[in-house]
Each structure stands twice: as structure tokens, then as C-alpha cells.
Write a protein that holds these residues in place. Structure first.
Motif: not given
Ligand code: HEC
Length: 159
Positions: A139-141, A132-134, A81-82
């Protein structure tokens, strides 16, 4: 003797007048002296200007997490996150990041695009953490449109 008494009275009157004038003169002199030494003495003292200090959230509050959400950016609290906050919310809102749901490949391409055209800095090892965070948290819808229809029995319109 009457003349004498009258004269005495006159002297007294003059004396009082003089004393009165002298008193007035003293008062005026003091006033003038005060004005000269401190021209503002009659003016109201300016009330202390209240400082327009806006409370900045405590350092603790700045990165506050509430209900699993990083309050300042709206990002989900998770690993990395950070790193995302520190690298991806400086130029644009985190919303721009989260509304774009992509797979890792497209994220890397987007980051590369920003590096080439938007002055995004080299992320080094952080790139993997960010991607990785994203991918994990945003995640892709699933496809928004329905699949193309297949196996349809068409019928002929008759006229
Ligand atoms: C140096 C500034 C800067 C940083 C830091 C930055 N970006 Fe950007 N980004 C931009 C600019 C400028 C745009 C284009 C904005 C626009 O079109 O309004 C953009 C656009 C985007 C877009 C939209 C792309 C599109 O196709 O419309 C996404 C998604 C994005 N950034 C994600 C990120 C992520 C993830 C990070 C962290 C790795 C990041 N940005 C860090 C400058 C930056």
C-alpha cells in the motif's frame, strides 16, 4: 683345432649381434607401426572435461516460497502473486515494482504508461488481479513529510 674353435666363437658372436639387431629392429618396427596407426598413443589421454553444468533449481524450487516470500523475486505471497511474477518481473526487477507504493489509480496509470512506451503487453483480466495485489500488499506509504504546521503563535523578534 684351436682355429676352428675360434672361428666358432666368432660365428656365435656375430650371430648374437645379428639376433640383437633383429630384436631391436622388431621393437622399433612395432613402435613405428603403433605411432602410425595411432599417433596419440604416447600422449596422455585428455581427462574428461568436467561439464560446466550449473544446477538449475528444481521446478519446485523455482517458485519456492519461504516465510511468506516468493524467494526468486522477493514478493509477498498473496492472491495474485504468480500473476505479478509472470507479468511484472520479466523486464525489470520486482524491486522496481515494490519500491513504488501507489494507489490503484496510479498503478493503472503506470501500467498504461508501460504499455504505451515500454512494450508492456495487454494484461486483460490480469490487470485487476495485479493492481489488487499491489495495493493490498504494497500500500501507499503514509506521507513521509510532516504536515504543514498550523496554529502557531508567531512572536516578533526584537532588535
Ligand atoms: C515489457 C517490459 C515490462 C513489463 C512486462 C513491465 N514493465 Fe514496468 N517498466 C518497464 C520499463 C522499461 C520501465 C522503465 C525502467 C526504468 O526507467 O529503468 C518500467 C518501469 C516501471 C516502474 C517504475 C515507474 C516509474 O515511474 O519510475 C514500475 C513501478 C513498474 N515498471 C511496474 C511494473 C508492473 C507492476 C508490471 C506488471 C504489470 C511491469 N512493470 C511490467 C518495462 C516493463
Amino acid at each position: 683345432m684351436q682355429e676352428h674353435a675360434k672361428f666358432k666363437q666368432q660365428v656365435k658372436a656375430i650371430y648374437r649381434l645379428m639376433a640383437g639387431l633383429f630384436g631391436l629392429f622388431i621393437v622399433a618396427a612395432i613402435g613405428i607401426l603403433l605411432l602410425v596407426s595411432n599417433p596419440d598413443w604416447t600422449r596422455k589421454k585428455a581427462t574428461e572435461v568436467e561439464s560446466e553444468y550449473v544446477a538449475i533449481p528444481e521446478v519446485d524450487d523455482f517458485d519456492k516460497i519461504e516465510n511468506g516470500i516468493h524467494v526468486r523475486t522477493g514478493l509477498i505471497e498473496a492472491d495474485g502473486l504468480m500473476t505479478v511474477v509472470n507479468n511484472c518481473t520479466n523486464c525489470h526487477s520486482a524491486k522496481l515494482v515494490t519500491q513504488n507504493r501507489m494507489n490503484a489509480e496510479r498503478w493503472i496509470a503506470t501500467i498504461k504508461w508501460m504499455q504505451e512506451t515500454q512494450n508492456l503487453w495487454d494484461l486483460g483480466k490480469n490487470e485487476e488481479i495485479i493492481v489488487n495485489y499491489l495495493v493490498t500488499n504494497y500500500p501507499a506509504k503514509k506521507k513521509g513529510r510532516r504536515e504543514v504546521l498550523s496554529n502557531i503563535e508567531w512572536y516578533d523578534l526584537e532588535d
